[in-house]
Design an enzyme around this catalytic site. Structure first.
Site, PDB file in Angstrom:
ATOM      1  N   GLU A   2      14.145 -15.172   0.747  1.00  0.00           N
ATOM      2  CA  GLU A   2      14.509 -16.251   1.675  1.00  0.00           C
ATOM      3  C   GLU A   2      13.592 -17.453   1.465  1.00  0.00           C
ATOM      4  OE1 GLU A   2      13.985 -14.501   5.539  1.00  0.00           O
ATOM      5  OE2 GLU A   2      15.735 -13.182   5.315  1.00  0.00           O
TER       6      GLU A   2
ATOM      7  N   ASP B 220       0.831  -1.207   0.000  1.00  0.00           N
ATOM      8  CA  ASP B 220       0.000   0.000   0.000  1.00  0.00           C
ATOM      9  C   ASP B 220       0.872   1.266   0.000  1.00  0.00           C
ATOM     10  OD1 ASP B 220      -2.833   0.964   0.383  1.00  0.00           O
ATOM     11  OD2 ASP B 220      -1.923   1.927   2.130  1.00  0.00           O
TER      12      ASP B 220
END
Ligand code: NOJ
Length: 551
Positions: A267, A215
């Site tokens: 990751e 956002d």
């Protein structure tokens, strides 16, 4: 009611680049399906609709915020980033939704709101209770006021929802909020904030979330050196400089934040995807989409374009060129929870002031629903044929128009109050979905809906359109099913760029998309019509219609 199922059960694809060409369906949770009867949609309601979502042949859903929130801005005011609002369910409900979606081959993207929290976030409450200059205040942006007694806001910056961007607290200091006063802006220069959002990214990624919609990604870093410099008043659709020099929006320093986010997202196997919501000039958008950052940024150019072949052509060409030059993939959007639905935009007179139409303050602005829906269907089919990923907004697959007939007293968008009732806001595209022709809240839930639905919703309900040849729902299903065959291939060749009337492009494999923007029917190229946004007229493509063809 029976919901048509997909032809085959699907599994999550192993493709780590799935997001480059995904069809993503945005769910505004409070307005999708209410399972527990409190008038607000919830997570269990979404889970109950997974068969419907599967029947749409989408690749992913994007969930707008479902976090604990006082709902000052429809959930974009988050009080706890790592939990579910109790009115919408529990973390266990969320896990069940993720499992149900994944079991049907649908991925899940969630909204993350890093620019501001809710004023009810414990950190903001702590800041209010703490003294000026304290560590608690340093998580947000507190300043002394201007003028001899500090009674003036520290700068003239305006909120995106109207009114000033500063609010005073009882001890005399002011805090910054680029949106509602219930949405205090975080201080992104504070390492604690930076680290906490990395924790949030890991929290949801560990729970199986496939990606994030970020956002107001362009506003986290601000130039707060004093004296404060002027900024544009509203970033949504506003004209920002292209050199990153505005003090509040689109500053170059923000990219270091997203480089760290990318390290965290990488990751995971596959790496988690991300898409920036960044209302910035086109030239700057791709910075957010770099592979070293979020990977994608929303392109709102089709939202801003009129129903006009020249505008469509230019938007498509420029965005594909940008994407090719940087290795990003394009994104396409016609509707979302912040803009007037495209079935209405195309049915209003060219250049009409949407707010004046919503307010009813200009009797000359009339909506032609038939024309609007015809064009909306054609535009969607055109958009779905483009390389890149397409973001769809709940209800557009039913052909819903904007609900303009909301009485003032039911409005929830903070814009209404903050503009002194000058702007009606975004509630008209957030009215709960109609699932059935009639009955309690048209099947949205057992006990009412948090925004009133108009009578005409029944004819546009899932029940009314399911299995009905030619309905908008069946058009979306057919198009999305066929679109899946195009995936992975990002080439497009213009065949006709008659920007007065016809846009025709081909994709590899003999796939053609033809749109007739002109006032007369036109001949189709040779080939077999695979999907068409409306009926042909004596074998010709009528006005405001798109056809997909195989040669
Ligand atoms: C963009 C969101 O899409 C909108 O709904 C929200 O009001 C603002 N950001 C503030 O979070």
């Amino acid at each position: 009611m029976t919901i048509a199922q997909g032809p085959t059960a699907r599994t999550i694809s192993a493709d780590p680049d799935w997001w480059r060409h995904a069809a993503v369906y945005q769910i505004y949770p409070r307005s999708f399906t209410d399972a527990d009867g409190d008038g607000l949609g919830d997570i269990a309601g979404i889970t109950s609709r997974v068969p419907y979502l599967a029947s749409l042949h989408i690749d992913a859903v994007w969930l707008s915020p479902f976090y604990p929130s006082p709902l000052a801005d429809g959930g974009y005011d988050v009080a706890d980033y790592r939990n579910v609002d109790h009115r919408l369910g529990t973390l266990a409900d969320f896990d069940a939704l993720v499992d149900a979606l994944h079991a049907t081959g649908i991925r899940i993207i969630i909204d993350i709101v890093p620019n501001h929290s809710s004023h009810l976030h414990p950190w903001f409450q702590e800041a209010l209770a703490a003294a000026p200059g304290s560590a608690a205040r340093e998580r947000y942006i507190f300043r002394d006021g201007a003028g001899p007694d500090g009674a003036q806001p520290p700068s003239g910056w305006g909120s995106n929802f109207g009114g000033p961007a500063w609010t005073r607290v009882p001890d005399g200091q002011w805090y910054l909020h680029l949106f509602a006063k219930e949405q205090p802006d975080f201080n992104w220069d504070n390492p604690e904030i930076q680290e906490d959002f990395l924790t949030t990214l890991r929290f949801w990624s560990d729970r199986g979330v496939d990606g994030f919609r970020v956002d107001v990604a362009n506003s986290l870093i601000k130039d707060l050196s004093e004296p404060f410099r002027p900024s544009i008043d509203r970033v949504l659709g506003g004209d920002l400089p292209i050199d990153g020099s505005d003090p509040l929006y689109d500053r170059d320093e923000v990219h270091a934040v997203f480089e760290r986010w990318r390290e965290v997202l990488n990751e995971y196997d596959p790496p988690r995807s991300a898409v920036a919501e960044a209302w910035v000039p086109r030239e700057r958008r791709l910075l957010y989409a770099r592979p070293s950052e979020l990977g994608q940024a929303f392109n709102f150019d089709l939202v801003l374009a009129g129903w006009n072949p020249r505008e469509f052509h230019d938007v498509i060409t420029s965005n594909l060129n940008d994407a090719a030059a940087t290795g990003a993939s394009s994104t396409w959007v016609l509707s979302n929870h912040d803009v007037v639905r495209h079935a209405t935009r195309y049915g209003l007179p060219r250049g009409a002031d949407h707010n004046a139409w919503l307010l009813g303050s200009d009797a000359a602005i009339l909506e032609d629903r038939e024309v609007g829906l015809r064009r909306a269907r054609a535009a969607t089919l055109l958009m779905l044929a483009l390389p890149g990923s397409a973001y769809l907004y709940q209800g557009e697959e039913l052909g819903l128009s904007e609900v303009a007939e909301l009485d003032d007293h039911v409005l929830q968008d903070p814009t209404w109050e903050r503009t002194g009732h000058q702007e009606k806001g975004r509630d008209g595209c957030r009215v709960p979905l109609p699932w059935t022709r009639g009955g309690e809240s048209f099947g949205f839930g057992p006990d009412g809906s948090h925004l009133p639905q108009p009578d005409w919703f029944g004819d546009l309900s899932v029940e009314a359109e399911d299995g009905v040849y030619g309905s908008t729902l069946e058009l979306y299903r057919a198009a999305l099913r066929a679109r899946a065959q195009l995936q992975g291939n990002e080439e497009l060749d213009w065949q006709v760029r008659d920007t007065e009337g016809i846009l025709h492009f081909s994709r590899p494999g003999g796939w053609h998309c033809v749109t007739n923007f002109s006032q007369q029917p036109v001949d189709l190229p040779a080939g077999v019509v695979v999907v068409c946004s409306g009926p042909l007229l004596k074998g010709m493509l009528p006005t405001d219609t798109t056809a997909w063809m195989l040669q």
